[in-house]
Design an enzyme around this catalytic site. Sequence first.
Site, PDB file in Angstrom:
ATOM      1  N   GLY A   2      39.037 -39.307   6.062  1.00 35.20           N
ATOM      2  CA  GLY A   2      39.705 -40.329   5.270  1.00 35.20           C
ATOM      3  C   GLY A   2      40.048 -39.742   3.918  1.00 35.20           C
TER       4      GLY A   2
ATOM      5  CD  GLN B 126      39.012 -38.830  -1.765  1.00 32.16           C
ATOM      6  OE1 GLN B 126      39.374 -39.538  -0.828  1.00 32.16           O
ATOM      7  NE2 GLN B 126      38.039 -37.943  -1.646  1.00 32.16           N
TER       8      GLN B 126
ATOM      9  CB  CYS C  87      32.827 -37.841  -1.323  1.00 35.90           C
ATOM     10  SG  CYS C  87      34.347 -38.331  -2.168  1.00 35.90           S
ATOM     11  CG  LEU C  88      37.403 -34.738   1.851  1.00 35.11           C
ATOM     12  CD1 LEU C  88      38.861 -34.958   2.246  1.00 35.11           C
ATOM     13  CD2 LEU C  88      36.842 -33.505   2.537  1.00 35.11           C
TER      14      LEU C  88
ATOM     15  CG  HIS D 260      33.718 -42.942   1.486  1.00 34.88           C
ATOM     16  ND1 HIS D 260      32.559 -42.251   1.195  1.00 34.88           N
ATOM     17  CD2 HIS D 260      34.720 -42.257   0.867  1.00 34.88           C
ATOM     18  CE1 HIS D 260      32.854 -41.213   0.434  1.00 34.88           C
ATOM     19  NE2 HIS D 260      34.161 -41.188   0.226  1.00 34.88           N
ATOM     20  CD  GLU D 261      38.343 -42.595   2.345  1.00 32.87           C
ATOM     21  OE1 GLU D 261      38.794 -42.439   1.189  1.00 32.87           O
ATOM     22  OE2 GLU D 261      37.613 -41.750   2.904  1.00 32.87           O
TER      23      GLU D 261
ATOM     24  CG  HIS E 191      37.350 -42.995  -2.924  1.00 30.18           C
ATOM     25  ND1 HIS E 191      36.851 -42.280  -3.985  1.00 30.18           N
ATOM     26  CD2 HIS E 191      37.012 -42.295  -1.808  1.00 30.18           C
ATOM     27  CE1 HIS E 191      36.221 -41.196  -3.531  1.00 30.18           C
ATOM     28  NE2 HIS E 191      36.303 -41.186  -2.210  1.00 30.18           N
TER      29      HIS E 191
HETATM   30 ZN    ZN Z   1      35.306 -39.927  -0.947  1.00 26.77          ZN
END
Ligand code: ZN
Length: 200
Positions: free
Chosen positions: A56, A61, A107-108, A149-150, A153
């Site tokens: 995701g 991001q 998380c990226l 999670h997304e 964000h």
């Molecule tokens: Zn993340």
Amino acid sequence: MVELKDLLTGGHTRRVTRWGEPVLHTPTQPVTAFDDELHSLLQDMFTTMATAEGVGLASTQVDDNRSLFVFCCPDENDEVQAGVVINPTVILPEGRARELVADEEGCLSLPGAYSPIARPDHAICRGVDQNGDPVEILGTGLLARCLQHETDHLSGIVCGDRLSSRARRKLYADHDAVAYRYPDDWPISPKKDFDPTRHA
Ligand code: ZN
């Protein structure tokens, strides 16, 4: 009318922002224009997510402050679902239907670190798609976690905000131990090889 398959390829990899950069800690703004520029952002996000091997990716991001995310993520049956949710809200189970699972989550934007985080085992995410048409995603398994999670964000919340200070310190320490592998412009520049001498 833009189809999902037209967004999955043809984009450019963008740099992924890191925790601490203001864009990741600021609530996003609703999307109002469903135009070519939006579609090229979505294309870039699908490409960036694939390059970074994520499931995701939220707009913040890639340093954009509009309320949207993309996903390509397996559900509890290991069936991969892909899509776009713009201006999302998440509906979580309540009462007897609410069951928390504490699986590993990363998380990226803090690459290489994972921590168990308790979240409801399923979630519904509602919003609109790339054309502005209503969309509803039922998430189970990893997809349930991804949708939560997304959407977090887009409210300026990173998953570390949901941890105790002790668990958060461990998460940062885990990231610090492998941070050398991720150049500042990752994933434009690829991840560096594992260096065993750093872990001796
Ligand atoms: Zn993340």
